[in-house]
Design a protein around this motif. Structure first.
Motif, mmCIF file in Angstrom:
data_model
loop_
_atom_site.group_PDB
_atom_site.id
_atom_site.type_symbol
_atom_site.label_atom_id
_atom_site.label_comp_id
_atom_site.label_asym_id
_atom_site.label_seq_id
_atom_site.Cartn_x
_atom_site.Cartn_y
_atom_site.Cartn_z
ATOM 1 N N VAL A 82 0.831 -1.212 0.000
ATOM 2 C CA VAL A 82 0.000 0.000 0.000
ATOM 3 C C VAL A 82 0.864 1.260 0.000
ATOM 4 C CG1 VAL A 82 -1.775 1.294 1.227
ATOM 5 C CG2 VAL A 82 -1.882 -1.206 1.167
ATOM 6 N N LEU A 83 1.776 1.372 0.969
ATOM 7 C CA LEU A 83 2.623 2.561 1.027
ATOM 8 C C LEU A 83 3.553 2.621 -0.178
ATOM 9 C CD1 LEU A 83 3.042 4.990 2.864
ATOM 10 C CD2 LEU A 83 4.891 3.750 3.982
ATOM 11 N N GLY A 84 4.054 1.459 -0.600
ATOM 12 C CA GLY A 84 4.888 1.425 -1.804
ATOM 13 C C GLY A 84 4.130 1.933 -3.014
ATOM 14 N N LYS A 91 2.128 11.828 -7.602
ATOM 15 C CA LYS A 91 3.101 12.721 -8.225
ATOM 16 C C LYS A 91 3.971 13.413 -7.190
ATOM 17 C CE LYS A 91 0.321 13.712 -12.335
ATOM 18 N NZ LYS A 91 -0.359 14.768 -13.126
ATOM 19 N N LYS A 92 3.359 13.847 -6.095
ATOM 20 C CA LYS A 92 4.109 14.554 -5.060
ATOM 21 C C LYS A 92 3.470 14.309 -3.706
ATOM 22 C CE LYS A 92 6.049 19.121 -4.012
ATOM 23 N NZ LYS A 92 6.072 20.551 -4.405
ATOM 24 N N GLN A 226 -3.944 14.101 -0.544
ATOM 25 C CA GLN A 226 -4.232 13.959 0.888
ATOM 26 C C GLN A 226 -3.251 12.952 1.479
ATOM 27 O OE1 GLN A 226 -6.424 15.333 3.164
ATOM 28 N NE2 GLN A 226 -6.733 16.900 1.617
ATOM 29 N N ALA A 227 -1.954 13.332 1.468
ATOM 30 C CA ALA A 227 -0.895 12.430 1.923
ATOM 31 C C ALA A 227 -1.051 12.081 3.392
ATOM 32 C CB ALA A 227 0.474 13.072 1.688
ATOM 33 N N ASN A 286 9.063 9.347 -1.708
ATOM 34 C CA ASN A 286 9.335 9.386 -3.148
ATOM 35 C C ASN A 286 9.340 7.978 -3.734
ATOM 36 O OD1 ASN A 286 11.919 8.298 -2.407
ATOM 37 N ND2 ASN A 286 12.631 10.396 -1.999
ATOM 38 N N LYS A 287 9.599 7.917 -5.045
ATOM 39 C CA LYS A 287 9.547 6.643 -5.762
ATOM 40 C C LYS A 287 10.655 5.689 -5.342
ATOM 41 C CE LYS A 287 7.003 8.118 -9.865
ATOM 42 N NZ LYS A 287 6.386 9.256 -9.183
#
Length: 306
Positions: A82-84, A91-92, A226-227, A286-287
């Protein structure tokens, strides 16, 4: 038929996630509540209901492996998958809340307590009660650390009414929980035809099914910028899974835990929890962090099936 049920269940989960996210944002704005707190309480507890239903049912039937593997597997899925996915698809990601200073400890406390309780090979009635006390501590912490963030302008224009919000929240939870339940049943029936062990069924199929609400809600929340809600949902769900799910299941019926036999999977859940703390400490939203989490998920799959 099972494949069709699984597809319909996924559709219900997606629509249910939309309802929950939107109404949670409205409640957060109306009462000046942090989206993180909403994600870690209302949304997290709601999306943990499938795990609770499965683990209690498994406990009553004497299937301790499914009950425990469901929670361990859900922790692995929530962080790694999920977090991955959130890090890879969004995007950000710029959380307004300092997640490391305020919340990262709660990514570790539950699994550390679980390991300590399981050294004697079981989770007893007393352990279950202590788990529930830990959940109360988490809720008190969230209330005391509430930090208000500004929501989008479009949300401000929408009129708020508890009747309508409660209706859509209920509908959202029915769709997500019901969808997860049907997804679990259809996937489990297919798996049993191949003679897969209860631990693997709990660790992968059941855990994946019960983690679908977290997956859909967190990914959609991240895509909607909505991080805090997305990450709060994951941390809160993991706390709820260990404290509420295992707590209630072990109160209903003591659970046997084989720490040695299932060392790799439990260690993977612990390492992923450490990685979550490291990510929040270094603000690695980030990625590259998403790839690192997916690599651990790949190792879990390799250890179980290859």
């Amino acid at each position: 038929m099972d494949i069709l049920i699984f597809i319909v269940s996924m559709t219900a989960l997606i629509y249910g996630a939309d309802f929950i996210i939107h109404q949670s944002e409205k409640i957060a704005f109306h009462y000046n509540i942090s989206p993180f707190v909403i994600g870690a309480t209302l949304v997290a507890v709601g999306t943990s209901l499938p795990e609770m239903a499965v683990s209690i049912s498994a406990s009553l039937k004497g299937s301790a492996d499914i009950a425990v593997a469901n929670v361990i597997g859900s922790t692995i899925f929530n962080i790694a998958l999920v977090l991955g996915a959130v890090f890879l698809l969004a995007k950000k990601i710029m959380p307004d809340r300092d997640l490391f200073a305020k919340d990262s400890a709660w990514a570790l406390f539950p699994i550390l307590v679980f390991i300590l309780m399981s050294i004697d090979g079981k989770l007893s009635l007393v352990d279950g009660i202590l788990f529930l006390f830990l959940m109360c501590g988490f809720l008190l912490f969230l209330i005391s650390s509430n930090q208000v963030e500004e929501l989008d302008d479009e949300l401000k224009k929408e009129p708020f009414g508890w009747g309508k919000s409660a209706l859509f929240l209920a509908l959202g939870f029915i769709l997500t929980i019901g969808g997860a339940d049907f997804a679990i049943n259809s996937a489990s029936s297919i798996a049993r035809e191949f003679g897969i062990s209860e631990w693997l069924i709990g660790l992968f199929l059941v855990a994946f099914g019960t983690s679908l609400p977290e997956l859909t809600i967190s990914v959609k929340a991240a895509l909607n910028n909505q991080a805090d809600l997305a990450i709060g949902n994951i941390i809160g769900s993991n706390v709820a899974n260990f404290t509420m799910v295992l707590g209630v299941a072990s109160i209903v019926n003591p659970l046997n835990v084989d720490l040695t036999g299932n060392f790799f999977d439990i260690a993977a859940a612990f390492i992923l929890s450490l990685m979550l703390v490291f990510i929040t400490a270094n603000k690695m939203y980030n990625k590259s962090a998403g790839i690192a989490l997916m690599v651990v998920f790949g190792l879990v799959i390799q250890n179980s099936f290859m």
